[in-house]
Design an enzyme around this catalytic site. Structure first.
Site: not given
Length: 268
Positions: A33, A35, A37
């Protein structure tokens, strides 16, 4: 479709948003993953966001860095990019590199290496995202929306069912990506990245000795950055880097004046 590596370039206008590349739907226990955010906003305060990297299901070893933004991302579109290759990962905001993770052997499976898909979501992270969970989402303002435009996704597209593609199938795409201007941080762009991190980064896991008594192998410790952070990875005194610089200049002036007065008294 999924991609083995690539770069995302897109503009975004948002209320509350998270973008990620992930493969958790295929690799449930050992997913990768990447990210970007946004962590929620208090009116009148700077917007905050974080980048994160997971590899091989290493969710217990978060690699978060957190920053303040110099603009309000809900007012106009801005460009957010992630470059992911077999050699490095670079996060960009409006063409400025803000973080680089360079792969090395010591990372092992913690470096994302399996095919991933692109997700853009709005989700409730009230338990931790805004001031450590102090402020919750106010659903009186629902529905929450985000808008995207000018999405560019380059990489080696594969069938998502094919968990482990042929290693040579994407070699041409890999070579092409690694030759692009945005795949290399030039001295000029590295200076821009350094300025960004000095002004806006307020947490880095690389300096968090409480979570990681042994610095993770991918961290390149910058002596100037290290001086500004506590062992918890957060800014000293809870202030901005510029505020700390002003305070340090003021302390130096006070010491200089005190030394001057002492010299004058000695001469008398």
């Amino acid at each position: 479709m999924a991609a083995t590596n690539g770069v995302e370039l897109f503009y975004l206008c948002l209320v509350l948003w998270s973008n990620q590349t992930s493969n958790g739907d295929v690799f449930e226990k050992n997913h990768d993953e990447l990210d970007i955010e946004f962590l929620g906003n208090i009116e009148g305060k700077p917007w905050r966001f974080q980048t994160n990297v997971y590899g091989n299901g290493s969710t217990n070893r978060g690699r978060e860095e957190r920053y303040n933004l110099w603009f309000d991302p809900s007012k106009e579109f801005h460009r957010y990019s992630i470059l992911w290759t077999a050699k490095n990962i670079i996060f960009y905001v409006d063409e400025v590199p803000i973080r680089e993770v360079v792969r090395n052997d010591a990372m092992g499976g913690d470096y994302p290496s399996k095919p991933m898909s692109l997700y853009a979501t709005i989700w409730d992270a009230s338990s931790w995202a805004t001031n450590g969970g102090k402020y919750k989402v106010n659903y009186e303002y629902a529905p929450f929306t985000s808008e995207f435009k000018d999405l560019v996704l380059d990489g080696c597209a594969i069938d998502p069912i094919q968990k482990f593609p042929n290693s040579t199938a994407c070699s041409e795409t890999d070579t092409w990506l690694e030759s692009r201007d945005y795949a290399v941080i030039t001295p000029k762009s590295r200076s821009a990245m350094r300025r960004f991190r000095q002004r806006y980064m307020y947490y880095s896991y690389c300096y968090d000795n409480v979570r990681y008594p042994i610095t993770p192998p991918e961290c390149t410790v910058d002596s100037n950055e290290k001086q500004r952070f506590r062992n918890t990875g957060r800014l000293r005194f809870g202030g901005s880097h510029r505020k700390q610089a002003r305070m340090e200049r003021a302390r130096r002036k006070r010491r200089s004046r005190a030394a001057s007065v002492s010299d004058d008294q000695t001469d008398m």
